[in-house]
Scaffold this motif. Structure first.
Motif, PDB file in Angstrom:
ATOM      1  N   LEU A  66       0.854  -1.482  -0.193  1.00  0.00           N
ATOM      2  CA  LEU A  66      -0.129   0.282   0.051  1.00  0.00           C
ATOM      3  C   LEU A  66       1.127   1.606   0.170  1.00  0.00           C
ATOM      4  O   LEU A  66       1.965   1.584   0.642  1.00  0.00           O
ATOM      5  CB  LEU A  66      -0.738  -0.264   1.171  1.00  0.00           C
ATOM      6  CG  LEU A  66      -1.847  -0.778   1.688  1.00  0.00           C
ATOM      7  CD1 LEU A  66      -2.735  -1.100   2.515  1.00  0.00           C
ATOM      8  CD2 LEU A  66      -2.550  -0.839   0.486  1.00  0.00           C
ATOM      9  N   PHE A  67       0.000   2.560  -0.814  1.00  0.00           N
ATOM     10  CA  PHE A  67       0.874   3.249  -0.232  1.00  0.00           C
ATOM     11  C   PHE A  67       0.136   4.731  -0.076  1.00  0.00           C
ATOM     12  O   PHE A  67      -1.387   4.768   0.221  1.00  0.00           O
ATOM     13  CB  PHE A  67       1.420   4.206  -2.367  1.00  0.00           C
ATOM     14  CG  PHE A  67       2.181   5.173  -1.885  1.00  0.00           C
ATOM     15  CD1 PHE A  67       3.205   4.964  -1.695  1.00  0.00           C
ATOM     16  CD2 PHE A  67       1.649   6.411  -2.437  1.00  0.00           C
ATOM     17  CE1 PHE A  67       4.116   5.927  -1.903  1.00  0.00           C
ATOM     18  CE2 PHE A  67       2.859   7.436  -2.111  1.00  0.00           C
ATOM     19  CZ  PHE A  67       4.170   7.725  -2.183  1.00  0.00           C
ATOM     20  N   TRP A  68       0.533   5.611   1.638  1.00  0.00           N
ATOM     21  CA  TRP A  68      -0.683   6.368   1.708  1.00  0.00           C
ATOM     22  C   TRP A  68       0.677   7.708   1.970  1.00  0.00           C
ATOM     23  O   TRP A  68       2.227   6.740   2.710  1.00  0.00           O
ATOM     24  CB  TRP A  68      -1.133   5.865   2.611  1.00  0.00           C
ATOM     25  CG  TRP A  68      -1.830   7.115   3.968  1.00  0.00           C
ATOM     26  CD1 TRP A  68      -2.878   7.078   3.289  1.00  0.00           C
ATOM     27  CD2 TRP A  68      -1.353   7.392   4.519  1.00  0.00           C
ATOM     28  NE1 TRP A  68      -3.328   8.461   4.068  1.00  0.00           N
ATOM     29  CE2 TRP A  68      -2.711   7.876   5.137  1.00  0.00           C
ATOM     30  CE3 TRP A  68      -0.052   7.269   5.350  1.00  0.00           C
ATOM     31  CZ2 TRP A  68      -2.646   9.137   6.235  1.00  0.00           C
ATOM     32  CZ3 TRP A  68      -0.137   8.328   7.092  1.00  0.00           C
ATOM     33  CH2 TRP A  68      -1.502   9.056   7.194  1.00  0.00           C
ATOM     34  N   GLY A  69       0.339   9.033   2.167  1.00  0.00           N
ATOM     35  CA  GLY A  69       1.419  10.194   2.772  1.00  0.00           C
ATOM     36  C   GLY A  69       2.341  10.147   2.166  1.00  0.00           C
ATOM     37  O   GLY A  69       3.299  10.144   2.775  1.00  0.00           O
ATOM     38  N   GLY A  70       2.828   9.402   0.805  1.00  0.00           N
ATOM     39  CA  GLY A  70       3.809   9.382   0.405  1.00  0.00           C
ATOM     40  C   GLY A  70       5.022   8.050   0.811  1.00  0.00           C
ATOM     41  O   GLY A  70       6.352   8.272   0.357  1.00  0.00           O
TER      42      GLY A  70
END
Length: 188
Positions: free
Chosen positions: A160-164
């Motif tokens: 997953l990818f979140w907030g950089g």
């Protein structure tokens, strides 16, 4: 009653020039997404890039969409009728995300599987072979709508990818009978 805190300060308005690219990117970063590798065949092998701008468009017919920056080299290969691959990465494939995201690792040897003339990342959570159906201009990006020709999936935790940054999925409670719960038809 739900309470929210506005830690960013005042609202930024796009219509009066108050919205900067940096602020827009920070707000978009609040949306968590999966991580994919988009791949195409070339005469001398393959070309691939990491992307999180991937979504389903239609179940019948099966259509997906990707959004690619105009400056990305892969654009020259994504023409109407061209085939490409989408590999949904697992939580153990972060090195691939970095490698194809602009931080090449000369020691990394990706496992490439070929299907219908398209390179795919081996051991991914899901892979799709698709054919470009429509191309739409979208500011500094191009949006490619594609017909799914073939797919494969397996139960695996996604990257997953979140907030950089990258992260992993942790279920709050296990789904009965396996990792993925049944999705009712009305949700799709």
């Amino acid at each position: 009653m739900m309470q929210t805190a506005n830690t960013a300060g005042a609202w930024d308005d796009a219509h009066d020039g108050g919205l900067t690219a940096s602020t827009f990117r920070q707000a978009l970063g609040r949306f968590g997404s999966g991580v994919t590798v988009i791949s195409v065949a070339r005469g001398d092998g393959h070309h691939a890039m990491t992307a999180n701008a991937f979504m389903s468009i239609s179940l019948d017919p099966p259509l997906i969409a990707i959004s690619v920056a105009r400056k990305a080299r892969i654009n020259e290969y994504l023409v109407e009728g061209a085939r490409f691959g989408i590999s949904v990465l697992t939580d153990s494939q972060q090195p691939l995300a970095l490698h194809f995201g602009g931080r090449p690792d000369s020691d990394l040897l990706p496992v490439i599987e070929w299907q219908k003339g398209v390179p795919l990342m081996g051991e991914s959570a899901a892979t799709f072979v698709a054919e470009v159906h429509q191309i739409h201009e979208g500011g500094d990006h191009r949006i490619f709508v594609a017909k799914v020709l073939q797919l494969r999936w397996r139960e695996a935790a996604p990257l997953l990818f979140w907030g950089g940054g990258f992260g992993e999925f942790m279920a709050r409670r296990p789904a009965p009978g396996g990792f993925l719960p049944h999705v009712p038809d009305f949700w799709c």
